[in-house]
Design a protein around this motif. Structure first.
Motif, PDB file in Angstrom:
ATOM      1  N   GLY A   1      -7.570   5.955  -4.471  1.00 26.51           N
ATOM      2  CA  GLY A   1      -8.409   5.733  -3.503  1.00 26.51           C
ATOM      3  C   GLY A   1      -9.486   6.807  -3.255  1.00 26.51           C
ATOM      4  O   GLY A   1     -10.532   6.610  -3.214  1.00 26.51           O
ATOM      5  N   GLU A   2      -9.050   8.103  -3.675  1.00 21.09           N
ATOM      6  CA  GLU A   2      -9.894   9.281  -3.261  1.00 21.09           C
ATOM      7  C   GLU A   2     -10.941   9.081  -4.523  1.00 21.09           C
ATOM      8  O   GLU A   2     -12.152   9.533  -4.355  1.00 21.09           O
ATOM      9  CB  GLU A   2      -9.204  10.400  -3.428  1.00 21.09           C
ATOM     10  CG  GLU A   2      -7.970  10.755  -2.356  1.00 21.09           C
ATOM     11  CD  GLU A   2      -9.112  11.218  -1.109  1.00 21.09           C
ATOM     12  OE1 GLU A   2     -10.235  11.630  -1.127  1.00 21.09           O
ATOM     13  OE2 GLU A   2      -8.799  10.596  -0.100  1.00 21.09           O
ATOM     14  N   ALA A   3     -10.631   8.642  -5.693  1.00 23.41           N
ATOM     15  CA  ALA A   3     -11.550   8.557  -6.652  1.00 23.41           C
ATOM     16  C   ALA A   3     -12.679   7.406  -6.385  1.00 23.41           C
ATOM     17  O   ALA A   3     -13.912   7.523  -6.503  1.00 23.41           O
ATOM     18  CB  ALA A   3     -11.090   8.448  -7.991  1.00 23.41           C
ATOM     19  N   ILE A   4     -12.323   6.332  -5.729  1.00 26.41           N
ATOM     20  CA  ILE A   4     -13.120   5.392  -5.279  1.00 26.41           C
ATOM     21  C   ILE A   4     -13.906   5.835  -4.197  1.00 26.41           C
ATOM     22  O   ILE A   4     -15.328   5.539  -4.148  1.00 26.41           O
ATOM     23  CB  ILE A   4     -12.431   3.863  -4.986  1.00 26.41           C
ATOM     24  CG1 ILE A   4     -11.653   3.446  -6.325  1.00 26.41           C
ATOM     25  CG2 ILE A   4     -13.335   2.969  -4.328  1.00 26.41           C
ATOM     26  CD1 ILE A   4     -10.494   2.407  -5.812  1.00 26.41           C
TER      27      ILE A   4
ATOM     28  N   THR B   1       0.888  -1.181  -0.170  1.00 19.87           N
ATOM     29  CA  THR B   1      -0.020   0.251   0.144  1.00 19.87           C
ATOM     30  C   THR B   1       0.901   1.224  -0.008  1.00 19.87           C
ATOM     31  O   THR B   1       2.043   1.022   0.121  1.00 19.87           O
ATOM     32  CB  THR B   1      -0.811   0.102   1.085  1.00 19.87           C
ATOM     33  OG1 THR B   1      -0.118  -0.160   2.316  1.00 19.87           O
ATOM     34  CG2 THR B   1      -1.976  -0.827   1.153  1.00 19.87           C
ATOM     35  N   LEU B   2       0.341   2.213  -0.360  1.00 23.23           N
ATOM     36  CA  LEU B   2       0.836   3.807  -0.436  1.00 23.23           C
ATOM     37  C   LEU B   2       1.252   4.016   0.878  1.00 23.23           C
ATOM     38  O   LEU B   2       0.208   3.610   1.809  1.00 23.23           O
ATOM     39  CB  LEU B   2       0.190   4.707  -1.174  1.00 23.23           C
ATOM     40  CG  LEU B   2       0.178   4.655  -2.594  1.00 23.23           C
ATOM     41  CD1 LEU B   2      -0.811   5.493  -3.148  1.00 23.23           C
ATOM     42  CD2 LEU B   2       1.674   4.818  -3.348  1.00 23.23           C
TER      43      LEU B   2
ATOM     44  N   ASN C   1     -15.154   6.701   5.439  1.00 23.03           N
ATOM     45  CA  ASN C   1     -14.150   7.748   5.664  1.00 23.03           C
ATOM     46  C   ASN C   1     -12.781   7.787   4.805  1.00 23.03           C
ATOM     47  O   ASN C   1     -12.439   8.670   4.464  1.00 23.03           O
ATOM     48  CB  ASN C   1     -13.473   7.574   7.296  1.00 23.03           C
ATOM     49  CG  ASN C   1     -14.476   7.823   8.336  1.00 23.03           C
ATOM     50  OD1 ASN C   1     -15.399   8.602   8.068  1.00 23.03           O
ATOM     51  ND2 ASN C   1     -14.416   7.157   9.220  1.00 23.03           N
ATOM     52  N   ASP C   2     -12.204   6.527   4.508  1.00 28.26           N
ATOM     53  CA  ASP C   2     -11.081   6.354   3.550  1.00 28.26           C
ATOM     54  C   ASP C   2     -11.219   5.374   2.646  1.00 28.26           C
ATOM     55  O   ASP C   2     -11.896   4.076   3.071  1.00 28.26           O
ATOM     56  CB  ASP C   2     -10.024   6.323   4.270  1.00 28.26           C
ATOM     57  CG  ASP C   2      -9.378   7.946   4.531  1.00 28.26           C
ATOM     58  OD1 ASP C   2      -9.483   8.735   3.616  1.00 28.26           O
ATOM     59  OD2 ASP C   2      -8.790   8.326   5.627  1.00 28.26           O
ATOM     60  N   VAL C   3     -10.654   5.406   1.577  1.00 34.26           N
ATOM     61  CA  VAL C   3     -10.380   4.269   0.666  1.00 34.26           C
ATOM     62  C   VAL C   3      -8.701   4.197   0.454  1.00 34.26           C
ATOM     63  O   VAL C   3      -8.291   5.287   0.315  1.00 34.26           O
ATOM     64  CB  VAL C   3     -11.274   4.121  -0.605  1.00 34.26           C
ATOM     65  CG1 VAL C   3     -10.736   2.949  -1.272  1.00 34.26           C
ATOM     66  CG2 VAL C   3     -12.767   4.166  -0.328  1.00 34.26           C
ATOM     67  N   HIS C   4      -8.012   3.123   0.494  1.00 35.54           N
ATOM     68  CA  HIS C   4      -6.760   2.942   0.163  1.00 35.54           C
ATOM     69  C   HIS C   4      -6.543   1.771  -0.843  1.00 35.54           C
ATOM     70  O   HIS C   4      -7.011   0.503  -0.556  1.00 35.54           O
ATOM     71  CB  HIS C   4      -5.917   2.711   1.246  1.00 35.54           C
ATOM     72  CG  HIS C   4      -5.930   3.811   2.363  1.00 35.54           C
ATOM     73  ND1 HIS C   4      -5.132   4.839   2.304  1.00 35.54           N
ATOM     74  CD2 HIS C   4      -6.601   3.840   3.411  1.00 35.54           C
ATOM     75  CE1 HIS C   4      -5.535   5.609   3.050  1.00 35.54           C
ATOM     76  NE2 HIS C   4      -6.267   5.104   4.209  1.00 35.54           N
ATOM     77  N   MET C   5      -6.125   2.165  -2.157  1.00 37.77           N
ATOM     78  CA  MET C   5      -5.707   1.333  -2.875  1.00 37.77           C
ATOM     79  C   MET C   5      -4.339   0.387  -2.726  1.00 37.77           C
ATOM     80  O   MET C   5      -3.440   1.175  -2.098  1.00 37.77           O
ATOM     81  CB  MET C   5      -5.697   1.850  -4.569  1.00 37.77           C
ATOM     82  CG  MET C   5      -7.054   2.310  -5.228  1.00 37.77           C
ATOM     83  SD  MET C   5      -7.692   0.973  -5.854  1.00 37.77           S
ATOM     84  CE  MET C   5      -6.639   0.291  -6.800  1.00 37.77           C
ATOM     85  N   GLY C   6      -4.151  -0.697  -3.315  1.00 35.35           N
ATOM     86  CA  GLY C   6      -2.919  -1.413  -3.023  1.00 35.35           C
ATOM     87  C   GLY C   6      -2.671  -2.665  -4.033  1.00 35.35           C
ATOM     88  O   GLY C   6      -3.693  -2.821  -5.051  1.00 35.35           O
ATOM     89  N   LYS C   7      -1.920  -3.354  -3.685  1.00 37.32           N
ATOM     90  CA  LYS C   7      -1.511  -4.560  -4.571  1.00 37.32           C
ATOM     91  C   LYS C   7      -1.504  -5.807  -3.647  1.00 37.32           C
ATOM     92  O   LYS C   7      -0.916  -5.563  -2.602  1.00 37.32           O
ATOM     93  CB  LYS C   7      -0.295  -4.247  -5.155  1.00 37.32           C
ATOM     94  CG  LYS C   7      -0.004  -3.073  -6.349  1.00 37.32           C
ATOM     95  CD  LYS C   7       1.360  -2.931  -6.851  1.00 37.32           C
ATOM     96  CE  LYS C   7       2.287  -2.295  -6.082  1.00 37.32           C
ATOM     97  NZ  LYS C   7       3.574  -2.033  -6.586  1.00 37.32           N
ATOM     98  N   TYR C   8      -1.744  -6.840  -4.124  1.00 33.00           N
ATOM     99  CA  TYR C   8      -1.794  -8.198  -3.541  1.00 33.00           C
ATOM    100  C   TYR C   8      -1.055  -9.083  -4.374  1.00 33.00           C
ATOM    101  O   TYR C   8      -1.312  -9.340  -5.613  1.00 33.00           O
ATOM    102  CB  TYR C   8      -3.294  -8.423  -3.302  1.00 33.00           C
ATOM    103  CG  TYR C   8      -3.356  -9.968  -2.784  1.00 33.00           C
ATOM    104  CD1 TYR C   8      -3.017 -10.233  -1.403  1.00 33.00           C
ATOM    105  CD2 TYR C   8      -3.705 -10.924  -3.379  1.00 33.00           C
ATOM    106  CE1 TYR C   8      -3.106 -11.342  -0.972  1.00 33.00           C
ATOM    107  CE2 TYR C   8      -4.166 -12.250  -2.754  1.00 33.00           C
ATOM    108  CZ  TYR C   8      -3.716 -12.378  -1.740  1.00 33.00           C
ATOM    109  OH  TYR C   8      -3.639 -13.667  -1.030  1.00 33.00           O
TER     110      TYR C   8
END
Length: 82
Positions: A19-22, A9-10, A35-42
């Motif tokens: 994440g902000e767009a989602i 994750t960032l 409250n928040d969304v965080h994008m990441g890789k798995y």
């Protein structure tokens, strides 16, 4: 076999534009308490059961290839593959 699950994750100090767009899209759908969304890789990595130094090598793989240490952080779990 050993299954290693890697989550990238960032860092909190880096703006997560995706994440902000989602988050905005979810709010538009009517879910206002988000409250928040965080994008990441798995990633899933499979290794032999008798792999010596697995944790150290996975750390190196993450540092050198899977994550950008300047802007991302990672964590991983090592488990028995079913």
């Amino acid at each position: 076999m050993k299954l290693v699950k890697v989550y990238v994750t960032l860092k909190n100090s880096v703006l997560d534009a995706q994440g902000e767009a989602i988050k905005s899209a979810i709010n538009t759908m009517g879910y206002r308490k988000l409250n928040d969304v965080h994008m990441g890789k798995y990633f899933e990595l499979n290794f032999a059961d008798d792999y010596q130094g697995l944790e150290e090598d996975v750390d190196k793989i993450c540092d050198d290839l899977l994550a950008n240490p300047n802007i991302e952080t990672y964590r991983f779990e090592i488990m028995e593959d079913a």
